[in-house]
Each structure stands twice: as C-alpha cells, then as structure tokens.
Scaffold this active site. Structure first.
Site, PDB file in Angstrom:
ATOM      1  N   SER A 283       0.856  -1.184   0.000  1.00 32.71           N
ATOM      2  CA  SER A 283       0.000   0.000   0.000  1.00 32.71           C
ATOM      3  C   SER A 283       0.891   1.232   0.000  1.00 32.71           C
ATOM      4  CB  SER A 283      -0.860   0.019   1.264  1.00 32.71           C
ATOM      5  OG  SER A 283      -0.067   0.358   2.390  1.00 32.71           O
ATOM      6  N   ASP A 284       0.372   2.345  -0.484  1.00 32.21           N
ATOM      7  CA  ASP A 284       1.046   3.612  -0.189  1.00 32.21           C
ATOM      8  C   ASP A 284       0.950   3.822   1.327  1.00 32.21           C
ATOM      9  OD1 ASP A 284       2.386   6.011  -0.395  1.00 32.21           O
ATOM     10  OD2 ASP A 284       1.229   6.715  -2.100  1.00 32.21           O
ATOM     11  N   CYS A 285       1.757   4.736   1.842  1.00 33.79           N
ATOM     12  CA  CYS A 285       1.927   4.758   3.291  1.00 33.79           C
ATOM     13  C   CYS A 285       0.687   5.302   4.002  1.00 33.79           C
ATOM     14  CB  CYS A 285       3.214   5.488   3.632  1.00 33.79           C
ATOM     15  SG  CYS A 285       4.581   4.527   2.937  1.00 33.79           S
ATOM     16  N   ALA A 287      -2.216   4.139   3.365  1.00 35.99           N
ATOM     17  CA  ALA A 287      -3.371   4.072   2.452  1.00 35.99           C
ATOM     18  C   ALA A 287      -4.398   3.055   2.939  1.00 35.99           C
ATOM     19  CB  ALA A 287      -2.915   3.731   1.034  1.00 35.99           C
TER      20      ALA A 287
END
Ligand SMILES: *[C@@H]1O[C@H](CO)[C@@H](O)[C@H](O)[C@H]1NC(C)=O
Ligand SMILES: *[C@@H]1O[C@H](CO)[C@@H](O)[C@H](O)[C@H]1NC(C)=O
Ligand SMILES: *[C@@H]1O[C@H](CO)[C@@H](O)[C@H](O)[C@H]1NC(C)=O
Ligand SMILES: *[C@@H]1O[C@H](CO)[C@@H](O)[C@H](O)[C@H]1NC(C)=O
Ligand SMILES: *[C@@H]1O[C@H](CO)[C@@H](O)[C@H](O)[C@H]1NC(C)=O
Ligand SMILES: *[C@@H]1O[C@H](CO)[C@@H](O)[C@H](O)[C@H]1NC(C)=O
Ligand SMILES: *[C@@H]1O[C@H](CO)[C@@H](O)[C@H](O)[C@H]1NC(C)=O
Ligand SMILES: *[C@@H]1O[C@H](CO)[C@@H](O)[C@H](O)[C@H]1NC(C)=O
Ligand SMILES: *[C@@H]1O[C@H](CO)[C@@H](O)[C@H](O)[C@H]1NC(C)=O
Length: 758
Positions: A283-285, A287
């Site tokens: 995941s993006d951080c 997210a």
C-alpha cells in the site's frame, strides 16, 4: 575457482555485511528456505509454515520485526530511489566518509526530456549498483519504492516532477528501460534490487480545493483507464516483470485502490499475467488506514484490513495490518491462506534477491563502496542533465560569445544546490550550482539572489540591478521549485510566481544579453517572457541534479549542445480556469478543453516535444512499404504472438542531417501518428516512436530506425479494448510535422486486446 577466490578476498575486504539470515549455522540452516535447489515459492512457503499466527501478523507492515527465534532478521521494506539512493526509512547514510553519499541524478521529468532510453537503463543500473553497495554495508534493504510512473496529466500536480512526463508511450518505453536496469534484466537468476511501480492507479492529485489525495475518488472512464492511466503499469507488470506494485491513496470509481480487486486482481494479475507468486503489492503509506478514513469505504477497522488483503494488497506501509489483522481473522473476514499468500509473495521476492543464499554464489554481494559515485556515475549524472535541458528560445545570443568575460548570476536558482534535486533525494557527493559552474569556467561573476521564487516584495531589486550593471551579460535563474510544487501540494496558477515577471522585465531593459533559466518540474506560462526581445534566450532546466549547474553553464557557453524536448505541454495560464483538477476525462467536451497534447484543443505556449538546437537539422521520413494494409492480413501475421499489440508493423528510417556548419549536436527523432480512425473525438496525434541520435557532426547524417507495432496503430474503444480500425493514418515527424507519410488500413476492425470489464 580463481574467480571465486578473488571474490572471497574482496568480500573480506568489504567488511560490514548486512543482516542476512544465517543459512549456514542458524536455526533455518536445514529448512527448505535455505535450499538453493528449491523454487522461490517452495522456499518461501517452507519459511512461512514455521511462523506462528502472531508472527505472521507481526510481519505484515513495512517495518518487519522478522522472527528472532528462527534467526530471521528484522527487515525494512521501504527504501526510496527515485533518481539515486534516497533518504527513506531503510536507507542509512553515514555522517561522513564511506557511505555518506550516493550519485544524485536529475529528477525524472528532466531525464524524460532526454528521450534517451539507453541512458535511462544506464542510470538505473548505477542506482541499483549503489543500492547493493549500501545493502552490503547493512545500510539499506533491497526493495525500492520507485518509480512513480503515473502520467503527468495536469500541470498543477505537485508530484509531476517525479514522472517522465505526460505521454503514455513515452512512459512505457522509459519505464521498461528503467525497471530492467534496476532489477538487472527481465528474469535474472538474482535480481539486483526489486523495483515498485507506483501509484496504481489514477493518482495525480495532492491537495486541490479541499480534494485531498487520501480520500479523493477519481472517476475514470474505462476507455481512459485502459488507454491512458494504466498503460505504463501494463508495461511494468506484463513486459518488464517488475517485482512490486504500490496501490494508491485515491479511489477509482468508488473503490479505494488498495481495496480494489478490479485493479489488483482482474487487471494486474489476471489480465496482465503478473502471476509469479514472488511479486507483491504494497500500500502507499497509511493508504490502508485511509480506506477506513477519509474514504469511509469500510465501516470497521477489521473490515478495512480484510478488504485490503482480500483484494491483493500484500504489505501495509503503515501499522493497520499488524494492529487489526488478528481481530479481523477472529471475525472470519479473511482466510489464513490469504495471509500466507501475502507473506509468501514477499519472502519469495527476497529469495529472488539472494537473501537466503550464500554470498559466494552471487554477483551482487561483492559490490562495495568502491562501486559508489564512480567517475562513470558522476559523468552520467552530468550527461543526463545535459541531455534533458531544453532550449525554448534563442535569438542567436547562445552559445554565449567568448567576448563576454563577466556574468551577472541573478535569481533564486542562481546558486541553487539542494534545490537541484527536487524531492526524494539522498546525500549527493557534491552539488554544483550555476554560480559555482560559472566561476569554474573562469568568469568573473556578480551574484545576487534577487527576489525568492514566491517573494511578493521588491526590496531585493537594487542589489540585483547593481550586479546586472556590472556584468557583460545576465543569467537569470528562477521559475518554480519545491516551495510551490511538492508532494501534498498542487499549484493553483501557471504564472511565474511572485514578482519574477516584473523583475525579469526590468533586467531585460539593461540592453545586455539576458538568458533566462526556467527551473522546476512543472511548466509555467512563459508568454510573459517570450515576446520580449530583451529576453534573448530561454532554457528549461528542470531539477538537474548534482551536476546541474555545470550542465546548464556548459550549454550556455556552447561546451555542450542542447537537444532536450519538453515531455509535457506548456499550457497558457487560463488552462487552470477551464478545467478542475478533479476532472479525470482526457477528451475535450463542453466543460473541458481536453488534456495533454493528444486532446488539448487550445494553443499551447510550447507544445509537447518542443526543443531548439544550436544548429539546423533537416530530416526525411521513409515512406511505408505499401499505401494500403489489410487488417486481417496484419493480424494474421501475428498469430501465435502472445501480445499482438507488441507485434511488429513496420520500421521507418528517419534520416537526419545536420545542415549547420559549426555545432555537433544530438537530435531527438519523435514520430507521431494522426488520423481519423477509431472512436471520435480523435486525438490530435499520438507519439508512437522516438530515438535520440548522438553527436551528429555539421554536414553529416545519421539514421534513426523507428519501429512501429500493431499497438502503435491501435486506438481504445469505450470498453477499454485495444482495436485496429480501418481508416486513414498519417505519420508526422517531430512536433511540427516537418515530414509526413500516409497509409490506409482496410477491412474489418480487429481487437488486439480485450480489456477486463468492471
Ligand atoms: C545492521 O544494522 C542494524 C541496525 O540498522 C543492526 O541492528 C544490525 O546489528 C546490523 N547488522 C550487522 C551484521 O552489522
Ligand atoms: C543441519 O543438519 C546437519 C546435518 O544433519 C547438522 O549437523 C546440523 O546441526 C543441522 N543444523 C541445524 C541448525 O539444525
Ligand atoms: C507481535 O507484536 C506485538 C506488538 O509489537 C508484540 O507485543 C508481540 O510480542 C509480537 N509477537 C511476537 C510473537 O513476536
Ligand atoms: C475462505 O475460503 C473458503 C473456502 O475456499 C471460501 O468459501 C470463503 O469464501 C473464504 N472466506 C473469505 C473471507 O475469503
Ligand atoms: C565494483 O568495483 C570493482 C572494483 O573496481 C569492479 O571490479 C567491479 O566490476 C565493480 N562491480 C560493479 C557491479 O560495478
Ligand atoms: C552558494 O551556495 C553555497 C552552498 O550553499 C554556499 O556555501 C555559498 O556561500 C553560496 N555562495 C554565495 C556567493 O552566496
Ligand atoms: C538555421 O537556418 C536558418 C534559416 O536558414 C538560419 O537563419 C540560421 O542561421 C541557421 N542556424 C544555424 C545555427 O545554422
Ligand atoms: C541522408 O540524407 C543525406 C542528405 O540528404 C544524404 O546525403 C544521405 O545519403 C542520406 N542517408 C541515407 C541513409 O539515406
Ligand atoms: C528498431 O529495431 C532495430 C532492429 O531491431 C534496432 O536496431 C533499433 O535500435 C530499434 N529502434 C529503436 C528506436 O529502438
């Protein structure tokens, strides 16, 4: 044997080694994970089968504690390397001496302007070499969350600087060469590092009029999703075999990307065949947390983590998985096999990196400090800057006359150092500003910073005018920088910020040669400068990296010749009032002037692909071998080819002659395709091939061979299918169509690729 011996000696000399698991004498020694004859999946499966449930859950975040009782070390999955080994949780630069720096290349937007894919491959190879050196010194992990390969669609986007530009074909070609350089080929025995294509998908907004990336729902037609927003990702997954993907903060059509099984399973894995179980999605951080809030997509934290892991997000950059997967399991929201799948994917990817193998088997475990910031790497950082820098106006003032001995260097970028790196940078070996470069060339320099990028005041003018008065010629270096374009921040205007336009206008009245350097990643409207005859030359310099000042000055004085091309459209300022950032549609409509050079219906200030030279070129374009092609015959010729869109159509020779008499110069051959075929409205044209020719001497010629595939000719229908349509086709050489060639496709339309429907 001799080779092995030499390597072992080097290994000892290299000293400090990373915390790799001890497969010789540690607790895992006799486990299949340490058995080099087993497959990566078998090895990772055996490892995970030793984990308790709690150990599994604890290792689902980017900061993995490992499993101490098994001798499995802690591991940080988050490294950055956008244009060189960069500051990030997993990268530890030393305070001084060895490992206190790594090569800092230009930002991707400037490297994109080089239109030189072999150069990108060399840059990526150096980044991965230096990353391995840091890893061997226990200063970095082996997974890098780069590249950012979303198309730079809206000129306001704060992170557009991290991308190679707005054109999907350009991004595909660039990213293929980048990934194979970072990872060490298509399917190497040992990967150099694992790269991560991000942000999947539809991410190109930070924070605009209350729309924040963490909760933004991008409404994207299936046609645009297939044709524009995901093409670079298709290349990452299907063609370049990238090791990891990152799902983005935003939602696509109502479903947050990290909970979106249509994106992560149907498109990424099922359609693109990204099915090796050593490939994983992070995941993006935070997210995953954002799925809960501010997307408010799942009503509980447990449902949030279950939605994400079931959709195919294997790793959480953040803490939601470790914190909530246990309770979610107790609620029966996901199966243990799904958790195992996530962990197996990740650890199998570490197997592919040689993490569990004896060092002496591997080529990359012997890379050391002597391989960082080598003379070759330093030269390449300079070359990448020179190749990208783009000449936008020149009345003959450039290259600067040797009569000029004194220079006024004025503006917020005149002594730029850290600024030249944009964002996602590390510690460079040095940063050479324009001022330092001018002094190194032997000029007497009068320096004055003048107003800051966004400064509304004029108090700095008098000192700057004194510098201008004292010199033979003036270089103004300004534009934008990361104070006005940055992660988390979009722009609201395309104006030159602050008082810069008025200030430059006053500098233009000194009656001295005035060269303006427009710096920064996004474009700003230069029409406040270009009509002014007192602005003799205009150069776009992007974020040029550690040798940026040298590259700029060498071009100004003619030690190097400019041949970069704009990888993005320069729109007039009114563009931002014609379309909201949140509008994802590409095609023009009653409420939109259209997006990118393909669809924009207005007149750009400078078009995509624009760039001048210090010499003149004439180019000829070979004609196609036939005036008419039958679609069924073309497609029939590709029977058995796995991906018909990649099947060869024809190659077109472009013969380029330098007709000048003094300057040797590179030349970028850009080939566009226009024509009325496929669904209306038709694009203005699309880029289908390019190549950079190097060092064409005055009076001589070189030939570029531009290879078209069936995919080059195709357009995308409302369902996202890639289709060959009958109709008229026109090839156009360069942004101004200086040579053309036409042909016709006849017969029934044929689908080259069926897009999965939501
Ligand atoms: C590697 O660095 C970590 C801290 O980042 C440390 O805990 C570990 O002991 C080091 N390993 C070796 C072999 O030096
Ligand atoms: C692995 O197996 C070898 C040979 O059977 C044995 O000597 C060694 O102690 C074992 N190592 C571990 C860590 O169990
Ligand atoms: C898992 O992580 C939690 C929180 O950090 C910790 O209290 C626990 O001891 C860990 N469990 C294991 C088996 O390592
Ligand atoms: C768990 O696996 C079973 C059997 O394959 C399946 O029927 C069920 O839907 C799965 N549950 C979840 C939450 O995925
Ligand atoms: C690292 O440097 C050594 C010594 O100069 C050299 O022999 C080796 O080829 C280099 N390795 C790489 C991967 O560049
Ligand atoms: C230019 O910048 C460098 C690095 O920040 C600084 O050391 C130097 O003093 C600056 N030069 C002038 C003339 O301000
Ligand atoms: C390029 O051609 C134009 C028009 O013929 C001419 O005016 C100009 O001097 C030439 N420039 C160079 C650098 O040769
Ligand atoms: C390229 O064009 C030049 C100038 O017209 C000509 O002399 C040369 O033969 C051409 N080269 C090729 C390969 O067609
Ligand atoms: C086109 O294909 C030819 C033959 O494979 C190759 O030599 C050439 O480099 C290719 N052109 C480009 C721009 O990649």
């Amino acid at each position: 044997m001799a080779v092995l011996l030499a390597l072992s000696t080097l290994a000892l000399a290299g000293q400090a080694f990373a915390s790799f698991p001890d497969c010789a004498t540690g607790p895992l020694a006799n486990n299949t994970v340490c058995d080099t004859s087993a497959t990566p999946i078998e090895r990772a499966t055996a490892l995970i089968s030793l984990f308790t449930f709690e150990e599994k859950v604890n290792n689902t975040g980017n900061t993995s504690p490992g499993v101490p009782r098994l001798g499995l070390p802690a591991y940080q999955w988050w490294q950055e390397g956008l244009h060189g080994v960069a500051e990030s949780p997993g990268v530890i630069f030393a305070e001084s001496g060895e490992y206190s720096y790594a090569t800092s290349f230009p930002q991707p937007i400037l490297m994109g302007a080089a239109f030189d894919d072999p150069l990108i491959n060399r840059v990526a190879t150096i980044v991965s070499t230096e990353a391995r050196a840091f890893s061997n010194a226990n200063r970095s992990g082996l997974d890098f969350w780069t590249p950012n390969i979303n198309p730079f669609k809206d000129p306001r986007w704060g992170r557009g600087q991290e991308t190679p530009g707005e054109d999907p074909f350009h991004l595909q070609s660039y990213v293929y060469n980048l990934i194979t350089g970072l990872q060490g080929g298509l399917d190497p025995e040992y990967k150099r590092i694992v790269a991560t294509c991000k942000h999947f998908a539809g991410y190109d907004l930070e924070n605009w009029e209350g729309n924040v990336r963490y909760g933004f729902d991008a409404l994207i037609s299936i046609q645009d999703l297939s044709e524009f927003y995901t093409r670079s990702f298709q290349t990452c997954a299907r063609d370049a075999n990238v090791g990891a993907f990152m799902c983005s903060y935003n939602a696509v059509n109502g479903v947050p990307s990290c909970a979106n099984s249509y994106l992560l399973q149907d498109i990424l894995r099922d359609h693109w065949g990204w099915t090796n179980e050593d490939q994983w999605v992070t995941s993006d951080c935070d997210a995953i947390q954002n799925i809960y809030e501010p997307h408010y997509y799942a009503p509980t934290r447990e449902l949030t983590v279950a939605d994400a892991i079931n959709a195919g997000t294997d790793l959480d950059c953040g803490t939601y998985y470790p914190a909530h997967l246990s309770a979610a399991y107790d609620e029966g929201l996901y199966n243990i096999s799904t958790l195992d799948r996530a962990l197996i994917r990740q650890y199998a990817s570490l197997v592919k990196l040689g993490y569990f193998d004896p060092a002496e088997n591997q080529p990359y475990r012997y890379i050391g400090w002597e391989n960082v910031s080598t003379p070759e790497a330093q030269e390449l950082a300079y070359t990448a800057a020179v190749e990208g820098i783009t000449l936008l106006k020149n009345d003959g003032t450039l290259p600067l006359s040797p009569e000029i001995k004194t220079l006024a260097l004025i503006g917020p970028w005149a002594n730029a150092t850290t600024q030249m790196q944009g964002n996602y940078y590390g510690q460079p070996p040095y940063l050479i500003s324009p001022l330092m470069a001018a002094e190194a060339l032997g000029y007497t320099v009068y320096y004055s910073p003048g107003p800051g990028v966004d400064d509304p005041t004029t108090s700095s003018f008098p000192a700057a005018f004194a510098a201008a008065e004292a010199a033979d010629a003036i270089i103004y270096a300004g534009g934008i920088d990361t104070t006005v374009e940055a992660e988390g921040m979009d722009r609201y205007t395309l104006d030159w910020p602050g008082v810069q336009p008025d200030f430059i206008d006053q500098l233009s009245q000194f009656g001295k040669p005035l060269i303006v350097l427009q710096m920064g990643g996004g474009q700003i409207d230069d029409s406040c400068l270009t009509p002014n005859p007192g602005v003799n030359a205009l150069i776009w310099g992007g974020y040029p990296g550690q040798s940026g000042g040298t590259a700029l000055l060498d071009i100004i004085v003619g030690k190097a010749a400019p041949a970069g091309r704009l990888p993005i459209t320069q729109y007039p300022i009114d563009y931002v009032y014609q379309i909201p950032m949140t509008d994802m549609a590409l095609r023009p409509s009653a409420t939109s002037p259209g997006r990118t050079y393909m669809w924009y219906t207005g007149t750009p200030v400078f078009p995509f692909g624009y760039g001048l030279h210090y010499t003149n070129f004439t180019s000829t374009l070979a004609q196609p071998s036939a005036a008419t092609y039958d679609i069924a015959t073309l497609v029939g010729g590709c029977a058995g080819v796995a991906h018909p869109d990649l099947c060869a159509f024809e190659s077109f020779a472009v013969n380029v002659t330098n007709t000048g008499s003094t300057t040797t110069s590179d030349y970028v051959a850009l080939l566009f395709l226009a024509g009325e075929h496929g669904p209306a409205p038709y694009p203005n044209k699309v880029l289908v091939a390019y190549d950079r020719l190097h060092a064409i001497a005055p009076g001589s010629s070189q030939t570029a061979t531009l290879n078209l595939t069936l995919g080059s000719l195709a357009r995308v229908d409302d369902y996202g299918n890639t289709v060959l349509y009958p109709g008229e086709y026109e090839l156009q050489l360069d942004y101004d169509a200086q040579a053309t060639a036409s042909f016709t496709l006849t017969g029934e339309q044929a689908v080259l690729d069926y897009w999965p429907q939501p």
